[in-house]
Design a protein around this motif. Structure first.
Motif, PDB file in Angstrom:
ATOM      1  N   PHE A  44       0.842  -1.202   0.000  1.00  0.00           N
ATOM      2  CA  PHE A  44       0.000   0.000   0.000  1.00  0.00           C
ATOM      3  C   PHE A  44       0.875   1.249   0.000  1.00  0.00           C
ATOM      4  O   PHE A  44       0.663   2.187  -0.776  1.00  0.00           O
ATOM      5  N   LYS A  45       1.887   1.229   0.850  1.00  0.00           N
ATOM      6  CA  LYS A  45       2.781   2.384   0.977  1.00  0.00           C
ATOM      7  C   LYS A  45       3.467   2.673  -0.360  1.00  0.00           C
ATOM      8  O   LYS A  45       3.561   3.826  -0.797  1.00  0.00           O
ATOM      9  N   ARG A  46       3.919   1.586  -1.019  1.00  0.00           N
ATOM     10  CA  ARG A  46       4.601   1.749  -2.315  1.00  0.00           C
ATOM     11  C   ARG A  46       3.637   2.350  -3.330  1.00  0.00           C
ATOM     12  O   ARG A  46       3.984   3.242  -4.099  1.00  0.00           O
ATOM     13  N   SER A  47       2.383   1.856  -3.344  1.00  0.00           N
ATOM     14  CA  SER A  47       1.383   2.341  -4.309  1.00  0.00           C
ATOM     15  C   SER A  47       1.095   3.821  -4.078  1.00  0.00           C
ATOM     16  O   SER A  47       0.966   4.594  -5.025  1.00  0.00           O
ATOM     17  N   VAL A  48       0.982   4.221  -2.823  1.00  0.00           N
ATOM     18  CA  VAL A  48       0.711   5.637  -2.510  1.00  0.00           C
ATOM     19  C   VAL A  48       1.871   6.506  -2.999  1.00  0.00           C
ATOM     20  O   VAL A  48       1.666   7.590  -3.557  1.00  0.00           O
ATOM     21  N   LEU A  49       3.083   6.000  -2.816  1.00  0.00           N
ATOM     22  CA  LEU A  49       4.271   6.750  -3.245  1.00  0.00           C
ATOM     23  C   LEU A  49       4.293   6.908  -4.764  1.00  0.00           C
ATOM     24  O   LEU A  49       4.626   7.980  -5.297  1.00  0.00           O
ATOM     25  N   ILE A  50       3.887   5.827  -5.471  1.00  0.00           N
ATOM     26  CA  ILE A  50       3.823   5.878  -6.947  1.00  0.00           C
ATOM     27  C   ILE A  50       2.811   6.935  -7.393  1.00  0.00           C
ATOM     28  O   ILE A  50       3.063   7.706  -8.314  1.00  0.00           O
ATOM     29  N   VAL A  51       1.646   6.951  -6.730  1.00  0.00           N
ATOM     30  CA  VAL A  51       0.617   7.946  -7.084  1.00  0.00           C
ATOM     31  C   VAL A  51       1.162   9.356  -6.849  1.00  0.00           C
ATOM     32  O   VAL A  51       0.956  10.257  -7.665  1.00  0.00           O
ATOM     33  N   PHE A  52       1.872   9.536  -5.745  1.00  0.00           N
ATOM     34  CA  PHE A  52       2.431  10.863  -5.417  1.00  0.00           C
ATOM     35  C   PHE A  52       3.438  11.311  -6.479  1.00  0.00           C
ATOM     36  O   PHE A  52       3.333  12.412  -7.027  1.00  0.00           O
ATOM     37  N   VAL A  53       4.382  10.428  -6.792  1.00  0.00           N
ATOM     38  CA  VAL A  53       5.423  10.785  -7.779  1.00  0.00           C
ATOM     39  C   VAL A  53       4.780  11.023  -9.152  1.00  0.00           C
ATOM     40  O   VAL A  53       5.127  11.977  -9.861  1.00  0.00           O
ATOM     41  N   GLY A  54       3.824  10.145  -9.520  1.00  0.00           N
ATOM     42  CA  GLY A  54       3.117  10.308 -10.794  1.00  0.00           C
ATOM     43  C   GLY A  54       2.396  11.641 -10.873  1.00  0.00           C
ATOM     44  O   GLY A  54       2.428  12.330 -11.897  1.00  0.00           O
ATOM     45  N   SER A  55       1.764  12.033  -9.772  1.00  0.00           N
ATOM     46  CA  SER A  55       1.029  13.307  -9.748  1.00  0.00           C
ATOM     47  C   SER A  55       1.980  14.484  -9.906  1.00  0.00           C
ATOM     48  O   SER A  55       1.661  15.459 -10.598  1.00  0.00           O
ATOM     49  N   ILE A  56       3.141  14.401  -9.257  1.00  0.00           N
ATOM     50  CA  ILE A  56       4.139  15.480  -9.385  1.00  0.00           C
ATOM     51  C   ILE A  56       4.586  15.599 -10.848  1.00  0.00           C
ATOM     52  O   ILE A  56       4.661  16.706 -11.400  1.00  0.00           O
ATOM     53  N   LEU A  57       4.853  14.440 -11.481  1.00  0.00           N
ATOM     54  CA  LEU A  57       5.309  14.461 -12.887  1.00  0.00           C
ATOM     55  C   LEU A  57       4.240  15.056 -13.800  1.00  0.00           C
ATOM     56  O   LEU A  57       4.543  15.857 -14.688  1.00  0.00           O
ATOM     57  N   VAL A  58       2.981  14.669 -13.569  1.00  0.00           N
ATOM     58  CA  VAL A  58       1.885  15.204 -14.390  1.00  0.00           C
ATOM     59  C   VAL A  58       1.797  16.720 -14.210  1.00  0.00           C
ATOM     60  O   VAL A  58       1.616  17.461 -15.181  1.00  0.00           O
TER      61      VAL A  58
END
Lengths: 128, 439
Positions: free
Chosen positions: B53-67
């Motif tokens: 779960f923690k990894r998935s949340v981190l992916i969403v965060f990084v993805g959102s920053i890139l977008v």
């Protein structure tokens, strides 16, 4: 003192509140002078209408175990009714309860054992 | 403007990430809002699920920053506001989907291993806790002093009245938090322990409320000062301080309250999953409209089974839809100028106006306009329209494309209008048409 209210059971919520507070006083969990929460606060925490809690408090006042003051709210008081004043109503309730238990098949020996345990629990505070 | 908005988005994404991480911090009875005893929380499969779960949340965060970085490209200039809102809602939706998905996985794990606790429809309250609501709190005098200080900007007359009134209004929130009692979410069979927990929680709650009050006061004063100086940087700093501060206070409060509740024991562990649908609390047997969130000390949520709860949730959804529709319409539709016999009609979303010929006092065309602030309207990257307050001109009705350095200023007896068209040439043409019409 903890109140445990069954929200979907057959016993009315106001009766559960009233009965548990009476048992709590008898067991010594609530003492003379202890405040009860304001009606609205208890109703909010239980998720019930304020009238339900109001009814329970009214019954407790009629029974003689609480005083209700508009400024200071409800407090436990020393029993202010004599046994003679209560006896007729209590004995009638007890008769009905015993009759229900008999009809459900509980024999007198089992009933006496259960009663002895309950009496020792409720009255043990008086002995210490 | 674009950097300011991007900075705000990054802060919001960071808050969403921190909030999601807070959900998985083990407290005594809950993981991600799902009931687990302390021993069951330590099981390897449960720990592995939480790491995923923690990894998935981190992916969403990084993805959102890139977008959000991609959105800064010129190709999104014309539709920036819409795509910004969509990416923002996507981040919130993805976090919500992740939380629900992992809640379902934890529930499935419990079912597979037969880990069920009580679900007995009983509500438990401790009378001692309810009568100790004022004990343990720090003095409320600090909050009242802050409330008085928030009234000071009322004396500054060159700021719109609405902006000056915001401070005292927002200071009511920490006062509400101060006086609202938060009973322990998990009770012990011993009432003395419950009362002691309650008194300690009261202290934590009152400290949080006071710190929130201080934060809101600082934010508001920076906002007022920034508005006076026309400084977006100050607004950005103020917003950053507010978001960071509230996050830190929430983290601190959650840790403190969970530490206090560590003595509550596991006598009354209750499975609550059947009371939730699509992540929303739905319990027709519960007569309350607002209930504590199942992750303790994270606030309240609406009971969607309550008739008022249904109405509230429907209202929230409608409000979000309305904002999206308004934003989309504002972004994609151009201003329309219609000149008929007696008036010029300006067509803009929710800010249509007409200028009567006989009321016009003067008209001029300029290459630049002074800085200003919005009091009521739309302030986007490409378009700004509505009520604005500009240096030199004061209160104006503005209908401009920010990338067109050509403006028509029409003054009437009561109002000043500043507008332009989709290009410098189109603005020139509009100006010529209006001056010809006035002759």
């Amino acid at each position: 003192m903890l109140l445990e209210i069954d929200m979907i059971g057959e016993v009315a919520i106001y009766k559960q509140i009233k009965d548990q507070i009476i048992v709590g006083i008898a067991k010594g969990q609530l003492k003379v002078g202890d405040p009860l929460p304001p009606v609205r606060k208890l109703a909010e925490q239980l998720g019930v209408n304020a009238m339900t809690v109001n009814k329970a408090y009214g019954l407790l006042r009629d029974f003689g175990v609480i005083d209700i003051d508009r400024r200071h709210g409800a407090k436990i008081c020393a029993m202010n009714k004599t046994l003679d004043e209560l006896q007729h109503v209590d004995l009638l309730d007890l008769q009905v309860l015993l009759s229900e238990l008999k009809l459900r098949g509980i024999d007198s020996d089992t009933l006496m054992d259960t009663l002895e345990t309950m009496v020792s629990t409720i009255y043990k505070g008086d002995e210490s | 403007m674009i950097y300011f908005t991007t900075g705000i988005m990054w802060m919001v994404y960071a808050v969403m990430m921190v909030t999601s991480f807070l959900y998985i911090r083990p407290n005594n009875q809950q993981l991600l809002g799902i009931t687990f005893s302390q021993s069951d929380q330590q099981k390897p499969e449960v720990v592995a699920l939480l790491k995923q779960f923690k990894r998935s949340v981190l992916i969403v965060f990084v993805g959102s920053i890139l977008v959000s970085v991609l959105l800064m490209d010129d190709i999104f200039y014309d539709v920036y506001e819409v795509v910004m809102i969509v990416s923002f809602m996507l981040n919130i939706s993805l976090n919500w989907i992740l939380i629900n998905s992992y809640q379902n996985k934890l529930e499935a794990y419990k079912k597979a291993h037969d880990l069920y606790y009580h679900n007995d429809h009983k509500v438990r309250v401790d009378l001692g806790v309810l009568t100790s609501s004022k004990e343990g709190k720090i003095s409320s005098i600090y909050l009242y002093v802050m409330l008085i200080l928030s009234l000071v900007p009322l004396l500054i007359h060159d700021i719109p009245l609405i902006a000056r009134c915001i401070g005292p209004i927002i200071m009511l929130f920490p006062l509400y938090v101060y006086y609202k009692q938060v009973p322990p979410s998990h009770l012990n069979t011993d009432s003395k322990i419950n009362v002691e927990m309650s008194i300690r929680i009261n202290k934590i709650q009152s400290i949080s409320a006071t710190l929130i009050g201080l934060l809101m006061l600082v934010f508001y004063l920076i906002l007022v000062f920034g508005a006076q100086k026309n400084s977006p940087l100050l607004l950005f700093i103020g917003s950053g301080i507010l978001m960071l501060g509230i996050t830190l206070i929430a983290v601190w409060q959650t840790r403190q309250i969970r530490e206090v509740e560590s003595v509550s024991g596991e006598d009354y562990l209750q499975d609550t999953s059947k009371m939730y649908r699509w992540g929303a609390y739905y319990n027709p047997n519960d007569k309350r409209l607002f209930v504590p969130k199942r992750v303790s000390s994270m606030g309240m949520t609406i009971n969607a089974a309550h008739p008022l709860g249904k109405a509230l949730m429907a209202s929230i959804i409608l409000l979000i839809l309305w904002i999206l529709i308004f934003l989309g319409y504002s972004t994609f539709s151009d201003y329309k100028y219609q000149i008929d016999a007696q008036q010029i009609v300006i067509d803009a979303p929710m800010y249509d106006r007409s200028i009567n010929k006989e009321d016009i006092v003067s008209i001029e065309e300029v290459n630049s306009i002074p800085q200003g602030i919005r009091s009521n309207g739309f302030g986007g990257l490409k378009k700004n329209f509505g009520h604005f307050s500009l240096d030199t001109y004061g209160n104006v009705m503005l209908y401009i494309y920010s990338d067109v350095d050509n403006y028509i200023i029409v003054k009437t007896k009561d109002q000043t209008f500043i507008f332009n068209d989709t290009s410098v040439d189109a603005t020139d043409t509009l100006y010529d048409d209006i001056t010809a019409w006035l002759k």
